[in-house]
Design a protein around this motif. Sequence first.
Motif, PDB file in Angstrom:
ATOM      1  N   ARG A 106      -5.191   1.234  -3.271  1.00 16.77           N
ATOM      2  CA  ARG A 106      -5.484   1.197  -4.708  1.00 16.77           C
ATOM      3  C   ARG A 106      -4.813   2.312  -5.493  1.00 16.77           C
ATOM      4  O   ARG A 106      -4.595   2.177  -6.697  1.00 16.77           O
ATOM      5  CB  ARG A 106      -6.994   1.253  -4.929  1.00 16.77           C
ATOM      6  CG  ARG A 106      -7.731   0.020  -4.409  1.00 16.77           C
ATOM      7  CD  ARG A 106      -9.214   0.091  -4.695  1.00 16.77           C
ATOM      8  NE  ARG A 106      -9.928  -1.090  -4.212  1.00 16.77           N
ATOM      9  CZ  ARG A 106     -11.231  -1.266  -4.315  1.00 16.77           C
ATOM     10  NH1 ARG A 106     -11.988  -0.320  -4.896  1.00 16.77           N
ATOM     11  NH2 ARG A 106     -11.805  -2.366  -3.856  1.00 16.77           N
ATOM     12  N   SER A 107      -4.498   3.408  -4.829  1.00 17.80           N
ATOM     13  CA  SER A 107      -3.955   4.558  -5.558  1.00 17.80           C
ATOM     14  C   SER A 107      -2.469   4.818  -5.309  1.00 17.80           C
ATOM     15  O   SER A 107      -1.881   5.681  -5.958  1.00 17.80           O
ATOM     16  CB  SER A 107      -4.752   5.825  -5.197  1.00 17.80           C
ATOM     17  OG  SER A 107      -4.689   6.085  -3.802  1.00 17.80           O
ATOM     18  N   THR A 108      -1.844   4.085  -4.372  1.00 18.07           N
ATOM     19  CA  THR A 108      -0.408   4.262  -4.140  1.00 18.07           C
ATOM     20  C   THR A 108       0.361   3.830  -5.385  1.00 18.07           C
ATOM     21  O   THR A 108       0.164   2.722  -5.878  1.00 18.07           O
ATOM     22  CB  THR A 108       0.056   3.431  -2.933  1.00 18.07           C
ATOM     23  OG1 THR A 108      -0.715   3.810  -1.782  1.00 18.07           O
ATOM     24  CG2 THR A 108       1.527   3.683  -2.630  1.00 18.07           C
ATOM     25  N   PRO A 109       1.229   4.702  -5.927  1.00 15.31           N
ATOM     26  CA  PRO A 109       1.876   4.417  -7.222  1.00 15.31           C
ATOM     27  C   PRO A 109       3.053   3.443  -7.159  1.00 15.31           C
ATOM     28  O   PRO A 109       3.834   3.366  -8.085  1.00 15.31           O
ATOM     29  CB  PRO A 109       2.339   5.808  -7.670  1.00 15.31           C
ATOM     30  CG  PRO A 109       2.594   6.549  -6.401  1.00 15.31           C
ATOM     31  CD  PRO A 109       1.563   6.049  -5.417  1.00 15.31           C
ATOM     32  N   PHE A 110       3.182   2.718  -6.062  1.00 14.98           N
ATOM     33  CA  PHE A 110       4.260   1.738  -5.927  1.00 14.98           C
ATOM     34  C   PHE A 110       3.855   0.734  -4.856  1.00 14.98           C
ATOM     35  O   PHE A 110       2.906   0.963  -4.096  1.00 14.98           O
ATOM     36  CB  PHE A 110       5.585   2.410  -5.541  1.00 14.98           C
ATOM     37  CG  PHE A 110       5.477   3.299  -4.330  1.00 14.98           C
ATOM     38  CD1 PHE A 110       5.561   2.783  -3.053  1.00 14.98           C
ATOM     39  CD2 PHE A 110       5.275   4.665  -4.477  1.00 14.98           C
ATOM     40  CE1 PHE A 110       5.434   3.590  -1.935  1.00 14.98           C
ATOM     41  CE2 PHE A 110       5.143   5.487  -3.371  1.00 14.98           C
ATOM     42  CZ  PHE A 110       5.224   4.953  -2.098  1.00 14.98           C
TER      43      PHE A 110
END
Length: 324
Positions: A106-110
Amino acid sequence: MNVKAVLKAAIGTIALATSLGAHAEWPERPITLVVPWPPGGGVDAAARVAGPMLAKQLGQQVVVVNRPGATGSIGAESVAKAEPDGYTLLWSSLTSHAIYASLYERSTPFDLEKSFTPVSVFGSIPFVIVVNPGVKANSVQELVALAKARPGALTFASSGNGSVQHLAGEMFKRAAGVDLLHVPYKGIAPSLLDLVGGQVNMSIESLAATLPHIRNQKLRALAVASPERISLLPDVPTAAEAGLKGYDVSAKLFALAPAGTPASVIDKLDRAFKQVFSDKAVQEPLLAQSIITRYASPAESAKLIHDELATFKTVIREANIRPE
């Protein structure tokens, strides 16, 4: 010639030059390989060895830039957001990014599959099943028998919760049908220190980290977790030969371009990668650093990325692994 004619001719010349420039052959300027890790590791070493050969194939300088932080995410995000023109590539560890994306979905920016266009999965660092010499097991079969006789008593070390070593251990438990106790450390160095010292029994660790200890007989290699035997340990069987069918763990290395990079650019990169990683001048120095080179086309690489993500998502879910 009157003034109007002169101006018309000048405008025509400018328009032609602009048109030629807009359709100039790629690459026209240096290409940057973004390594999202500090200098000195296997990923960085591969970039330093292959970079000059890629430059020769592409006819432009290839610059390696280290942009570490957040388990590789800072550098990877910068490439995902870069102009999709082929001049900025991510050069990194597929395995590390796949695990991070699975743990922090959910928090990985890619998105590894949507934010990038694959260029090549070009190599891997095999993992090895190793035990402290004090463990009374000279083969995987004997290790499995020992673990089944003492459920939960044998310990395996990793470089931390959710690390590739941790997941490799969980995969071993499933493949062998045994119960082992996970002992996480804060990094590879302290985990190996205790493994060599006998404070923990075993680990599934990279060839790069374990090879010196195997050669000094401070660790015993029972199997390599790869489909084929490796030349650096020719007498050590594969996991499949040792009875663990389908057990394959390695740190895969890959190169990606931002999503939307033109197919013509990807095609040129593909041809260059195929030439570079078929060259012994690249293969041999990388093998000396425990990196086994290979060539995978963009299409093959896309499948490898998909499969790696699927594998680790499954292991993390079934082992109920949570980020620290």
